[in-house]
Design a protein around this motif. Sequence first.
Motif, PDB file in Angstrom:
ATOM      1  N   UNK A 186      11.722   2.587 -22.368  1.00  0.00           N
ATOM      2  CA  UNK A 186      12.076   3.115 -23.920  1.00  0.00           C
ATOM      3  C   UNK A 186      11.464   2.161 -25.114  1.00  0.00           C
ATOM      4  N   UNK A 187      10.914   0.619 -25.009  1.00  0.00           N
ATOM      5  CA  UNK A 187       9.830   0.453 -26.330  1.00  0.00           C
ATOM      6  C   UNK A 187       8.554   0.476 -25.091  1.00  0.00           C
ATOM      7  N   UNK A 188       7.879  -0.472 -26.766  1.00  0.00           N
ATOM      8  CA  UNK A 188       6.387  -0.515 -26.755  1.00  0.00           C
ATOM      9  C   UNK A 188       6.124  -1.485 -27.494  1.00  0.00           C
ATOM     10  N   UNK A 189       5.303  -2.903 -26.721  1.00  0.00           N
ATOM     11  CA  UNK A 189       4.744  -3.502 -27.652  1.00  0.00           C
ATOM     12  C   UNK A 189       3.125  -3.073 -27.694  1.00  0.00           C
ATOM     13  N   UNK A 190       2.737  -2.936 -29.153  1.00  0.00           N
ATOM     14  CA  UNK A 190       1.984  -2.483 -29.865  1.00  0.00           C
ATOM     15  C   UNK A 190       0.842  -2.622 -29.035  1.00  0.00           C
ATOM     16  N   UNK A 258       5.077  15.833 -24.349  1.00  0.00           N
ATOM     17  CA  UNK A 258       4.992  14.786 -24.201  1.00  0.00           C
ATOM     18  C   UNK A 258       5.739  14.136 -24.563  1.00  0.00           C
ATOM     19  N   UNK A 259       5.727  12.459 -24.657  1.00  0.00           N
ATOM     20  CA  UNK A 259       6.946  11.043 -24.539  1.00  0.00           C
ATOM     21  C   UNK A 259       6.689  10.351 -26.305  1.00  0.00           C
ATOM     22  N   UNK A 260       7.509  10.157 -27.011  1.00  0.00           N
ATOM     23  CA  UNK A 260       7.510   9.487 -27.787  1.00  0.00           C
ATOM     24  C   UNK A 260       8.230   7.455 -27.659  1.00  0.00           C
ATOM     25  N   UNK A 261       7.708   6.468 -27.345  1.00  0.00           N
ATOM     26  CA  UNK A 261       8.164   6.052 -27.496  1.00  0.00           C
ATOM     27  C   UNK A 261       7.953   5.123 -28.772  1.00  0.00           C
ATOM     28  N   UNK A 262       9.155   3.638 -28.775  1.00  0.00           N
ATOM     29  CA  UNK A 262       9.120   3.252 -30.811  1.00  0.00           C
ATOM     30  C   UNK A 262       8.172   1.807 -29.734  1.00  0.00           C
ATOM     31  N   UNK A 263       7.921   1.283 -31.054  1.00  0.00           N
ATOM     32  CA  UNK A 263       7.000   0.120 -31.128  1.00  0.00           C
ATOM     33  C   UNK A 263       8.061  -0.646 -31.755  1.00  0.00           C
ATOM     34  N   UNK A 264       8.209  -2.324 -30.583  1.00  0.00           N
ATOM     35  CA  UNK A 264       8.871  -2.845 -31.146  1.00  0.00           C
ATOM     36  C   UNK A 264       8.796  -3.700 -31.383  1.00  0.00           C
ATOM     37  N   UNK A 265       6.915  -4.450 -30.773  1.00  0.00           N
ATOM     38  CA  UNK A 265       6.589  -5.734 -31.760  1.00  0.00           C
ATOM     39  C   UNK A 265       5.215  -5.667 -31.591  1.00  0.00           C
ATOM     40  N   UNK A 266       4.366  -5.702 -32.170  1.00  0.00           N
ATOM     41  CA  UNK A 266       5.242  -6.945 -33.724  1.00  0.00           C
ATOM     42  C   UNK A 266       6.045  -5.709 -35.027  1.00  0.00           C
ATOM     43  N   UNK A 267       6.178  -5.877 -36.096  1.00  0.00           N
ATOM     44  CA  UNK A 267       7.711  -5.408 -36.768  1.00  0.00           C
ATOM     45  C   UNK A 267       6.993  -4.022 -37.534  1.00  0.00           C
TER      46      UNK A 267
END
Lengths: 294, 294
Positions: A186-190, A258-267
């Motif tokens: 559901x989220x990913x870190x860069x 395709x799937x889009x996963x929001x990036x949480x880290x870094x801001x």
Amino acid sequence: MNSQQLRTFVTVADHRSFSAAAQALGYTQSAVSQHIAALEADLEAPLLTRRPVAPTEAGERLLEHARPLLLRLDAARADVARLRRPRPGRLAVAGAPGALTPAVTRALARARTESPQLVASMRVCGRGEAVQAVLTGAADVALVDGAVAATDPLPLSGADFLTALPVGEEPLAVLLPAAHPLAGRTTLRLADLAAARWIDAPDAAAPLAQLRSAAQSDGFGVQFTYTGTDTRGLSLLVAAGAGLTTAALSAAADLPGLTAVPITEPRIVHRTELLHPRTPTSPVLELVELLRRA
Amino acid sequence: MNSQQLRTFVTVADHRSFSAAAQALGYTQSAVSQHIAALEADLEAPLLTRRPVAPTEAGERLLEHARPLLLRLDAARADVARLRRPRPGRLAVAGAPGALTPAVTRALARARTESPQLVASMRVCGRGEAVQAVLTGAADVALVDGAVAATDPLPLSGADFLTALPVGEEPLAVLLPAAHPLAGRTTLRLADLAAARWIDAPDAAAPLAQLRSAAQSDGFGVQFTYTGTDTRGLSLLVAAGAGLTTAALSAAADLPGLTAVPITEPRIVHRTELLHPRTPTSPVLELVELLRRA
DNA sequence: TCATGCACATCAGTATTTCTGATGCAGGGT
DNA sequence: ACCCTGCATCAGAAATACTGATGTGCATGA
């Protein structure tokens, strides 16, 4: 060394040919030859190899200066011309494809319907081209996007003399093929993706250099470069597994495969900015107003 | 519109006189008149009022473009010249006074003693002038300082084409008269001082605009502007109660009648950066090495 | 109000620069 | 070896930019 010689030099370098440049500029080949000879004599350095025609090291260096210089010369003329004769009946927008978020397109559509006699136009192009269009007066506003730290402005070269205004900010998402191992997250870190295969599509998505500086990482190796502004083609490439790319979260909805996963880290955010000359025309102000209310 | 006409225009605007500009440029007054007339005809706008000679609105606009444009023209020439004939026996430093921290001066002195036949020079000037000196080849390195958020680079205009390198970072301190009510504090928050009386000394200390943007505040009203690069004079003014200013904490030691209080909030530092052309000469690299070891 | 001087504008002539068109010359392809 | 292509060079013509002389309008001061 004058601007005309520089223009000739750039044209020759672009065409890799004296005669082609002459034709493009409406000169004779002889005149072009003399321009280049004069420049080389002035700077006391060979600027171009002949046969094949290609810039030397000094030529490369001069080119890097000459291009923005000529652009700014045009910008200066356009800036004065705008002051002299504003064009209040026109709304020419130049924008990067990633800046066309739903909110932006809605605002454009409303500007159109609210002022029926407005002559509106929209041109999708790369960031640099959009800035250039506003600088030279070809466009009245630019809409550009990018992936930056929440507090930073978009890094835009040559945009001195323009006013920048944030008009949209939303989470940045990574686009992954639906079958990708991380697609379920559901989220990913860069940082998790620094070692992944990326597609660098500087005109269709956020340039990888922006991710690199946001993540303060040397990763994001480029194995695939995508030139052009067509986001659909880019999506297809991602779906086909050529590599990853980024987009505003809202722009990634409903892409098949395709799937889009929001990036949480870094801001980091996907920000859209509007650029306009310091003396904007009334349709531009209207558009700004619409975007601000949205 | 060519660069020569622009140069004439700028000179006229600076001298506020056609004839004085003519003399400065080595032309006749007639030639200057014709240059300006040609520019005005080309841009189809009056650029200067006569009697008194002063830029019109369009002229002001053009000036803003023309100055950096001419500077970049010089920079282009210097850049190519550097490539053609590097000057490895010279180390010309241009620097803002605030950049002359003890560490920097030590490194300069060592560079001097380690290479006895090096022809070294140091010029203290404003930030813009220092950048300009490196761009035009008058200097080999610039040392500039400023007050910025810990992660931000110094905001330098026209420093594209130059490589920036942080060479020193320390706490930023406010300089207060010893008798000031806050002089006894061991630390201060910038917000506590937004309403104070400040001296804006953009060439001798960090420009107030930098504090304003670091504090994200509209405060720091300027009641007193100090032009010049002499920090001693500035200190005396502060001691005399003309207003406050900032400095690197180390630079503020032992100033009679003054107290330096470090700022803790926001996270802001006094950073010194070294700027050099992309093809630095060997003495510059040596200086960089010395500063890095320090 | 008007004479006066200063400073920019204008003009004609000349000097210089910058084109064009013709020709020369060198590489690369056939 | 030849030609063909494309940049270099040259001389002359066209355009342009500068000078020096003169014109003109504004501000100043009596």
